[in-house]
Design an enzyme around this catalytic site. Sequence first.
Site, PDB file in Angstrom:
ATOM      1  N   MET A 198       0.861  -1.188   0.000  1.00 11.30           N
ATOM      2  CA  MET A 198       0.000   0.000   0.000  1.00 11.30           C
ATOM      3  C   MET A 198       0.889   1.227   0.000  1.00 11.30           C
ATOM      4  O   MET A 198       1.851   1.295   0.757  1.00 11.30           O
ATOM      5  CB  MET A 198      -0.896   0.001   1.230  1.00 11.30           C
ATOM      6  CG  MET A 198      -1.791  -1.184   1.268  1.00 11.30           C
ATOM      7  SD  MET A 198      -2.840  -1.328  -0.177  1.00 11.30           S
ATOM      8  CE  MET A 198      -2.815  -3.055  -0.466  1.00 11.30           C
ATOM      9  N   CYS A 199       0.593   2.154  -0.861  1.00 14.14           N
ATOM     10  CA  CYS A 199       1.665   3.085  -1.204  1.00 14.14           C
ATOM     11  C   CYS A 199       1.219   4.376  -1.870  1.00 14.14           C
ATOM     12  O   CYS A 199       0.059   4.559  -2.178  1.00 14.14           O
ATOM     13  CB  CYS A 199       2.566   2.387  -2.211  1.00 14.14           C
ATOM     14  SG  CYS A 199       2.672   0.633  -1.965  1.00 14.14           S
TER      15      CYS A 199
END
Lengths: 470, 299, 234
Positions: free
Chosen positions: B1-2
């Site tokens: 997740m980024c």
Amino acid sequence: MSEFVPRGADGHVLQKLWVWSPETIQDIQTKAELGRYTNRALGTTRRTPHFEDLTFVPCTLSRVPLEGYRETCRTDIEIGARHGAKPIRLRTPITIAGMSYGALSRNAKAALGTAATRVGISTTTGDGGMLDLEREASDQLVYQVLPSRYGFNPHHLRIANAAEIVIGQGAKPGTGGVLLGAKVSEIIAEARTLPPGVDQRSPCRHPDFVGPDDLQIKIEELREATDGSIPIYVKIGACRVPDDVKLACKAGADVIVIDGLEGGTGASPDSLMDHTGIPTLAATVEAVAAIREMRLEGVVNLIVSGGIRNGIDAAKALALGADAVSIGTAAMIALNCNRNVHVEDYARMGTEPGACHHCHTGLCPVGIATQDEDLIARLPVPEAADRVEGFLHSMTQEMQMFARACGKSAVHDLEPEDLRAMTIEASAITGIPLVGTNFAFRPESFAQAVVEAMAAASTNGHVTPHGAHH
Amino acid sequence: MCGLCGFLYKDSERVGPVGRTLHAMLGPMARRGTDSTGIALYGAPQPGSYIVRARIDANHGTPERVVAALEGAGTVSEHTQTGPNLRARIEYSGDLGDLTDAIEAEPDVEVFSIGRAMEIVKEVGDADAVEAADPYAGFEGSHAIGHTRMATESLVDVAHSHPFWARPFPDISVVHNGHITNYHKLRRRLENQGHRFATGNDSEVIAVYIADKLERGESLEDALRASVSDLDGTFAYLISTPDGIGVARDPFALKPLLFAESDEAALIASEEVSIRAVDADTKLVPRELAAGEVRWWLR
Amino acid sequence: MATLTSDIDCSRHTTREINQAIKLAAADGVPEIHLANPTARHCLAVAVMQPIDIVFDGPVGWFCGGMCDGARITVHGNCGWSVGENLMSGSISVHGNSGSSTAATIRGGRIFVAGDTGARAGISMKGGTLVVGGSVGYMSGFMMQRGTMIVCGDAADGIGDSMYEGTVYVGGEIASLGADCIEAELGDDDRELLARELGPQGIDSSAKDWKKLVAGRKLWNFSRHEYDAWRGAL
């Protein structure tokens, strides 16, 4: 020829088949008629690896036990202070889990709140929002933020003592909830902004955020809405526990609630209840390890739920590293769920006391899981509150008893060292040695044993049999 | 997740301070994850030579042995060591897979990238941490993509950080937000076709998947479109190639991705705050990519 | 923030300071507050429970105006995801594009987006009104329970999927209808509503070919005779 068991055609021994059991046969034929999967309430039918498979090893000669009734044993804990909010104070490490007003009657909610306040713990709203009488009855009320947002009111959020973002629950992780039309009464429908009598499907995802990076922004929003004054919990159904716990920590949770496969529900597909999620025992071990790996032990608090039946299970959960346990089904049973009264009403649902898991029908004979006024009248609040209070006290006493026996003056000082595993499975899952051995059935232990055997072989010139130790 | 970002000068002749631009774009997105940060930057390509970026997490003469391995394979015209990061330029005409193997024959060495123009810099921590460990903000080039990471299912270390080089195809890398849920199936299929993977990170499969298609002669556009149905799970990703950037979003629009463009440049980011960092006057108005939409910019 | 102010430069304050200042101003009856340089920051003007005009001179990030009850917010720029989520009353006007989940789960009030929205606009709406001058993205109106969504432009795939009692009006093209979403006949009441809602935005509602979308009600109670409808829903 005398016979032990009946014979069938051609003389074969008559027996039920495991794969094609009577239960399976009936299930297939029911599904064929209904054209869909079946639902029920409460929890799993499985015998799971459970806290039941652990035992305590109290003090005897090698350690000194503490006197009951005289030498105090502390039970209190504060949780949720990671980001400076006013923490929730639990006088005993138990909370009442989120159960919806809709699934439960208002009398049930009021009784739970009253009992929790007397004992000094918290209750939790559910999928349907906050009831005024629940806020009045409960001194410390945790406000759930669910994917459906049924009944969600920011004014209620601002008068809550904590907020709990529900990603999922142990009974049906990865999916939403189902409340069948029979339970979507006029009052409930209005509260949920739905047409009465629909089969209400709840979504599986939140409407305004998706992944853990988005969750971080959502948690920020909830803090802004409450001026940072209340703890933010994240509740997760136990699946990929190490990853989920670490992500929740990174997203900013103050408290993490892990709900195992044994977790209860007001209504859910059968298939999900028995075949999704992992047992609470395993989830507890993984969650504790994940928080430790993040170096957030004591900073992020851990509450575990799902099949916690009594103070015995609670004490073991604490020993494994949980900060508190949450009870849902056990609290309902203390209220009167499955009580041996109104037997004819159980029969009308096709069940009997001790075997009822028919909350999803809305016909609860004891007035807990129903919106029918006549049935609700069977649960007067004062007596119901007394029963729950009594049960909570019994849980606390049990925890203290184990703690003292193990020489601890605080229940939170119980540790894995105080336990032994009764089965190889429990030993492998928890890393606790199997009774009668010094050996925990984990890969690390096997690796250690090999290393030690090789070391011994190289010094002694021969292999010595031994067991690896903790 | 980024958090993802990307920048490209549209004119094939134009270069500029892409390093500084990426550094500015990455900053505000650190909140999406500070486990690690990485950038793929494209400088001026020099035909006949490759730039090798490698991470050497070992001592006892390993850097010297790696340079020696490079010198054994081709002609090394320059090499510098900044902390554990080696940058070398090599004239080499053989198989890049063999070259990668030769470098990684030493223990604790990982090749981040090989390309005529592309250089991958990555580090544990945020954009400032990367700049401190191996300065990139002064980099002049044509385009770049970047990534800030909150680790989900794989380890937090540099090897599992984005961008992932589509080894052994030069000058191709990917940054990805989301989770590819048919990763193992896709990986096995590509491995059966002879491709190799350096990590267990699901994002890497996107790089290899696209590179495989490009190598077969498909256009970037076709590769991007096929990926929307072939990849399962959640994704917003940027793929960088020698002459451009392509982006795609999953058909359920579950991970955010915005883009904005002018006549001179294209900017891509997970959040508008990243674009505002390099366009405070709000000249560029970003919009979200639609569900299942793909876009590409070629110089 | 010692002094009360009606002008804030966001670049010089934390999000918490900005929001506290807005709430103090609202409590004190300040009629209007201007915020410069919001630069797409998240969680601005969350849970403002009193009437006050809040004007952002620039784009905002995610969750702007979430959980408000009575405030009137104007954004001169884009906004991110989930603008006005769970709005109770009041209004939000975005003079730009909005991200996904615009007006998620709102219960009342009015949200206007001059440009386009991302995916899932009006998801889970429980009341209130969403007006979009441009187009809406994938799965907009998903699980809408009540309320009204007016889309002057086009609707992407899946519009109005799994609705209960919400109503969607689309003036442009519809890529595809969502599960259990059907077109209903447009009446005079509907035309009056559209004129009433769009007139103040300067949009001529009579110039569009409106489609009215409501739930087909096949997913309201399970029926084994509607397998096609239920296949994706359960």
